[in-house]
Design a protein around this motif. Sequence first.
Motif, PDB file in Angstrom:
ATOM      1  N   ARG A   1     -19.952 -54.513  26.927  1.00 42.89           N
ATOM      2  CA  ARG A   1     -21.234 -53.797  26.978  1.00 42.89           C
ATOM      3  C   ARG A   1     -22.354 -54.774  27.339  1.00 42.89           C
ATOM      4  O   ARG A   1     -22.325 -55.936  26.929  1.00 42.89           O
ATOM      5  CB  ARG A   1     -21.552 -53.127  25.629  1.00 42.89           C
ATOM      6  N   PRO A   2     -23.357 -54.304  28.089  1.00 37.68           N
ATOM      7  CA  PRO A   2     -24.449 -55.211  28.465  1.00 37.68           C
ATOM      8  C   PRO A   2     -25.273 -55.680  27.271  1.00 37.68           C
ATOM      9  O   PRO A   2     -25.786 -56.790  27.264  1.00 37.68           O
ATOM     10  CB  PRO A   2     -25.299 -54.382  29.426  1.00 37.68           C
ATOM     11  N   ARG A   3     -25.391 -54.838  26.247  1.00 39.08           N
ATOM     12  CA  ARG A   3     -26.136 -55.219  25.043  1.00 39.08           C
ATOM     13  C   ARG A   3     -25.392 -54.725  23.809  1.00 39.08           C
ATOM     14  O   ARG A   3     -24.764 -53.657  23.817  1.00 39.08           O
ATOM     15  CB  ARG A   3     -27.545 -54.628  25.035  1.00 39.08           C
ATOM     16  N   LEU A   4     -25.510 -55.515  22.755  1.00 38.77           N
ATOM     17  CA  LEU A   4     -24.954 -55.181  21.448  1.00 38.77           C
ATOM     18  C   LEU A   4     -26.086 -55.185  20.439  1.00 38.77           C
ATOM     19  O   LEU A   4     -26.923 -56.090  20.454  1.00 38.77           O
ATOM     20  CB  LEU A   4     -23.895 -56.213  21.028  1.00 38.77           C
ATOM     21  N   GLY A   5     -26.101 -54.200  19.568  1.00 34.65           N
ATOM     22  CA  GLY A   5     -27.042 -54.204  18.463  1.00 34.65           C
ATOM     23  C   GLY A   5     -26.369 -54.860  17.277  1.00 34.65           C
ATOM     24  O   GLY A   5     -25.250 -54.505  16.900  1.00 34.65           O
TER      25      GLY A   5
ATOM     26  N   GLY B   1     -27.241 -43.482   9.617  1.00 38.87           N
ATOM     27  CA  GLY B   1     -28.439 -43.351  10.437  1.00 38.87           C
ATOM     28  C   GLY B   1     -28.506 -44.496  11.425  1.00 38.87           C
ATOM     29  O   GLY B   1     -28.386 -45.657  11.037  1.00 38.87           O
ATOM     30  N   TRP B   2     -28.690 -44.187  12.686  1.00 42.96           N
ATOM     31  CA  TRP B   2     -28.720 -45.221  13.720  1.00 42.96           C
ATOM     32  C   TRP B   2     -29.553 -44.748  14.901  1.00 42.96           C
ATOM     33  O   TRP B   2     -29.855 -43.574  15.031  1.00 42.96           O
ATOM     34  CB  TRP B   2     -27.313 -45.565  14.204  1.00 42.96           C
ATOM     35  N   GLU B   3     -29.906 -45.709  15.743  1.00 41.76           N
ATOM     36  CA  GLU B   3     -30.521 -45.369  17.010  1.00 41.76           C
ATOM     37  C   GLU B   3     -30.127 -46.421  18.036  1.00 41.76           C
ATOM     38  O   GLU B   3     -29.791 -47.551  17.682  1.00 41.76           O
ATOM     39  CB  GLU B   3     -32.029 -45.220  16.919  1.00 41.76           C
ATOM     40  N   ALA B   4     -30.160 -46.007  19.298  1.00 42.62           N
ATOM     41  CA  ALA B   4     -29.771 -46.894  20.386  1.00 42.62           C
ATOM     42  C   ALA B   4     -31.004 -47.516  21.024  1.00 42.62           C
ATOM     43  O   ALA B   4     -32.055 -46.883  21.111  1.00 42.62           O
ATOM     44  CB  ALA B   4     -28.969 -46.130  21.428  1.00 42.62           C
ATOM     45  N   THR B   5     -30.854 -48.747  21.461  1.00 43.15           N
ATOM     46  CA  THR B   5     -31.897 -49.388  22.248  1.00 43.15           C
ATOM     47  C   THR B   5     -31.797 -48.864  23.680  1.00 43.15           C
ATOM     48  O   THR B   5     -30.794 -48.250  24.061  1.00 43.15           O
ATOM     49  CB  THR B   5     -31.734 -50.920  22.254  1.00 43.15           C
ATOM     50  N   ALA B   6     -32.804 -49.134  24.491  1.00 41.97           N
ATOM     51  CA  ALA B   6     -32.792 -48.706  25.897  1.00 41.97           C
ATOM     52  C   ALA B   6     -31.602 -49.301  26.652  1.00 41.97           C
ATOM     53  O   ALA B   6     -31.091 -48.698  27.581  1.00 41.97           O
ATOM     54  CB  ALA B   6     -34.102 -49.100  26.571  1.00 41.97           C
ATOM     55  N   GLU B   7     -31.123 -50.470  26.217  1.00 44.60           N
ATOM     56  CA  GLU B   7     -30.014 -51.149  26.888  1.00 44.60           C
ATOM     57  C   GLU B   7     -28.652 -50.770  26.318  1.00 44.60           C
ATOM     58  O   GLU B   7     -27.628 -51.275  26.770  1.00 44.60           O
ATOM     59  CB  GLU B   7     -30.194 -52.669  26.821  1.00 44.60           C
TER      60      GLU B   7
ATOM     61  N   TRP C   1     -32.688 -56.707  12.762  1.00 47.75           N
ATOM     62  CA  TRP C   1     -31.991 -56.167  13.920  1.00 47.75           C
ATOM     63  C   TRP C   1     -32.099 -57.184  15.035  1.00 47.75           C
ATOM     64  O   TRP C   1     -33.177 -57.735  15.292  1.00 47.75           O
ATOM     65  CB  TRP C   1     -32.630 -54.865  14.402  1.00 47.75           C
ATOM     66  N   LEU C   2     -30.983 -57.427  15.719  1.00 45.05           N
ATOM     67  CA  LEU C   2     -30.950 -58.343  16.845  1.00 45.05           C
ATOM     68  C   LEU C   2     -30.394 -57.595  18.054  1.00 45.05           C
ATOM     69  O   LEU C   2     -29.355 -56.941  17.957  1.00 45.05           O
ATOM     70  CB  LEU C   2     -30.066 -59.559  16.553  1.00 45.05           C
ATOM     71  N   ASP C   3     -31.085 -57.703  19.174  1.00 45.93           N
ATOM     72  CA  ASP C   3     -30.622 -57.137  20.433  1.00 45.93           C
ATOM     73  C   ASP C   3     -29.935 -58.275  21.178  1.00 45.93           C
ATOM     74  O   ASP C   3     -30.588 -59.263  21.549  1.00 45.93           O
ATOM     75  CB  ASP C   3     -31.831 -56.603  21.213  1.00 45.93           C
TER      76      ASP C   3
ATOM     77  N   ARG D   1     -26.107 -64.024  22.498  1.00 45.66           N
ATOM     78  CA  ARG D   1     -27.471 -64.451  22.859  1.00 45.66           C
ATOM     79  C   ARG D   1     -28.448 -63.375  22.403  1.00 45.66           C
ATOM     80  O   ARG D   1     -28.256 -62.192  22.669  1.00 45.66           O
ATOM     81  CB  ARG D   1     -27.600 -64.680  24.350  1.00 45.66           C
ATOM     82  N   ILE D   2     -29.510 -63.789  21.716  1.00 47.05           N
ATOM     83  CA  ILE D   2     -30.515 -62.859  21.196  1.00 47.05           C
ATOM     84  C   ILE D   2     -31.604 -62.654  22.254  1.00 47.05           C
ATOM     85  O   ILE D   2     -32.204 -63.615  22.736  1.00 47.05           O
ATOM     86  CB  ILE D   2     -31.150 -63.412  19.905  1.00 47.05           C
ATOM     87  N   HIS D   3     -31.854 -61.385  22.587  1.00 47.51           N
ATOM     88  CA  HIS D   3     -32.895 -61.040  23.560  1.00 47.51           C
ATOM     89  C   HIS D   3     -34.144 -60.488  22.872  1.00 47.51           C
ATOM     90  O   HIS D   3     -35.233 -60.532  23.432  1.00 47.51           O
ATOM     91  CB  HIS D   3     -32.376 -60.011  24.565  1.00 47.51           C
ATOM     92  N   GLY D   4     -33.974 -59.920  21.685  1.00 49.66           N
ATOM     93  CA  GLY D   4     -35.089 -59.368  20.935  1.00 49.66           C
ATOM     94  C   GLY D   4     -34.678 -59.209  19.488  1.00 49.66           C
ATOM     95  O   GLY D   4     -33.487 -59.214  19.169  1.00 49.66           O
TER      96      GLY D   4
END
Length: 165
Positions: free
Chosen positions: A71-75, A102-108, A119-121, A139-142
């Motif tokens: 996956r391009p991004r992992l939460g 309870g969860w939500e997805a990031t744009a990525e 939370w780490l993107d 690698r942490i992006h946000g």
Amino acid sequence: MIEIEAVGTDPAQLRRAFGCFPSGVTAVCAVVDGEPVGMAASSFTSVSVAPPLVSVCVQDVSATWPKLRARPRLGLSVLAEGHDEICLSLSRKSGDRFAGVGWEATAEGGVLVHGSSAWLDCSLHEEVAAGDHAIALLRIHGLLARPDTAPLVFHGSRFRRLAAI
């Protein structure tokens, strides 16, 4: 004199010793084919500030990690005190791991668990073979940190609470 036992072929002996060290618990999750996919990982650790890296260790027999690694991004959610049932749900071998979570997805496409203490993107930076596990360097992006939210602690095969002194 302390007598140290030789490490034999009994994995329970090693697990018992490893269990003497308390660890936090994280959820590593992403959207795969429109659905949340994830797992609990207690082998999380910080690695580097520059570049910003963390790691989790994943068993080679994991059926979930192959779905996540591409996956391009992992939460990555640092689970909070009271997330005991969420951790157990994300650790199941079968069934809907996200039932009641309870969860939500990031744009990525990373999936973040509600109520976590951080939370780490992330994206997969590198994977290193290590015995019967892989060390996934992420690698942490946000990020978003809530240091006043107590973490979920796993010690001696049980969930524990931190005590302020």
